[in-house]
Design an enzyme around this catalytic site. Structure first.
Site, PDB file in Angstrom:
ATOM      1  N   TYR A   1       0.857  -1.190   0.000  1.00  0.00           N
ATOM      2  CA  TYR A   1       0.000   0.000   0.000  1.00  0.00           C
ATOM      3  C   TYR A   1       0.891   1.238   0.000  1.00  0.00           C
ATOM      4  O   TYR A   1       1.903   1.294   0.716  1.00  0.00           O
ATOM      5  CB  TYR A   1      -0.895   0.032   1.248  1.00  0.00           C
TER       6      TYR A   1
ATOM      7  N   GLU B   1      -3.709   7.448  -3.356  1.00  0.00           N
ATOM      8  CA  GLU B   1      -3.501   6.097  -2.831  1.00  0.00           C
ATOM      9  C   GLU B   1      -3.269   5.111  -3.963  1.00  0.00           C
ATOM     10  O   GLU B   1      -3.970   5.157  -4.976  1.00  0.00           O
ATOM     11  CB  GLU B   1      -4.719   5.624  -2.033  1.00  0.00           C
TER      12      GLU B   1
END
Length: 224
Positions: free
Chosen positions: A87, A175
C-alpha cells in the site's frame, strides 16, 4: 480499457488477448473487491457474465454507505502475476504542514484496518513540496516495508515520481492499493485513487474533463 456495455467488454477481451482479465466497477469508493466489484475472468463468457452482473447494479461498500453507488462504467485489464502487494498513500499532515507518504507491506487491505491492527507495518516520510521526496527517503521507505533488493531501485523511483505527481497536480489524497511486485520482478500500480484539491483545479483544465458528475453528491455539485 473503459467499458460501458457488455459489447465493450467483448471488444476489450479480444484486444487484451490474455488468459486472465480483471473486470472492475468504476465507482468513487474503496472496498470494491470485498463488495464483489472486482471480478477475475478466465474466459469471454465469464467476462460477459461479470459485466452483466455489475453494469446498472448498485454496489454497496464500506465507503458508499447503505445506499450504495450505481455502476455505470467498468475497467477491464490484463491479470497480473502478483508476488507481493503493498500500500502507498500520500496525504497532508496538518501538524507538520506538509505532505506525508505512507507505505505498508499489507497491500490489498483497507489502510484503516492496517493502522488499527498493525500500525508497526506502516512507515512514513514527510517531504517538502518544493524539494519533493528525496531518493534517500524513498529508499528508507522501500526498505522499511521489506521490498527485495532487486526491486528496490524500481520501487524507490516509483515513490519519488508519485510524490512529484501529488504536488504538481495539486492532489489532496493519493492512494495506490495495491502497488505490486510481479513474479517477473516488475513494480506496478495495480489500482489507484486520486482526490484533487478543488482550489487547484483552475490550473488543470485537463483534469476537469475527467469529471463524472454521476459519482458526486448532488448537493456538493450545487454548492460548488
Amino acid at each position: 480499457r473503459e467499458c460501458q456495455s457488455v459489447s465493450d467488454v467483448e471488444r476489450a477481451w479480444a484486444e487484451l488477448k490474455a488468459p486472465l482479465v480483471v473486470v472492475k466497477a468504476q465507482i468513487h469508493a474503496g472496498g470494491r473487491g470485498k463488495a464483489g466489484g472486482v471480478k477475475l475472468c478466465r474466459s469471454l463468457e465469464e467476462a460477459k457474465a461479470a459485466a452483466s452482473a455489475l453494469l446498472g447494479k448498485t454496489l454497496v461498500t464500506y465507503q458508499t454507505g447503505p445506499h450504495g453507488q450505481l455502476v455505470r462504467r467498468l475497467w477491464v485489464e490484463k491479470g497480473s502475476s502478483i508476488a507481493k502487494e503493498y500500500y502507498v498513500g500520500i496525504a497532508i499532515d496538518r501538524e507538520q504542514k506538509r505532505p506525508v507518504m505512507m507505505v505498508s507491506s499489507e497491500g490489498g487491505m483497507e489502510i484503516e484496518e492496517v493502522a488499527a491492527k498493525h500500525p508497526e507495518k506502516i512507515v512514513k516520510a514527510a517531504f517538502s513540496p518544493k524539494k519533493g521526496l528525496s531518493p534517500q527517503e524513498a529508499q528508507k521507505l522501500v526498505r522499511g516495508v521489506g521490498i527485495r533488493p532487486g526491486q528496490e531501485p524500481k520501487a524507490a523511483t516509483f515513490l519519488v515520481n508519485l510524490a512529484r505527481l501529488y504536488v504538481e497536480l495539486d492532489c489532496a489524497l493519493l492512494e495506490i492499493n495495491p502497488l505490486i511486485v510481479t513474479q517477473e520482478g516488475d513494480v506496478l500500480a495495480l489500482d489507484g485513487k486520486v482526490n484533487f484539491d478543488s482550489n487547484g483545479l483552475f490550473r488543470h483544465p485537463e483534469l476537469l474533463e475527467l469529471r463524472d458528475l454521476h459519482e458526486e453528491d448532488e448537493k456538493e455539485i450545487e454548492a460548488s
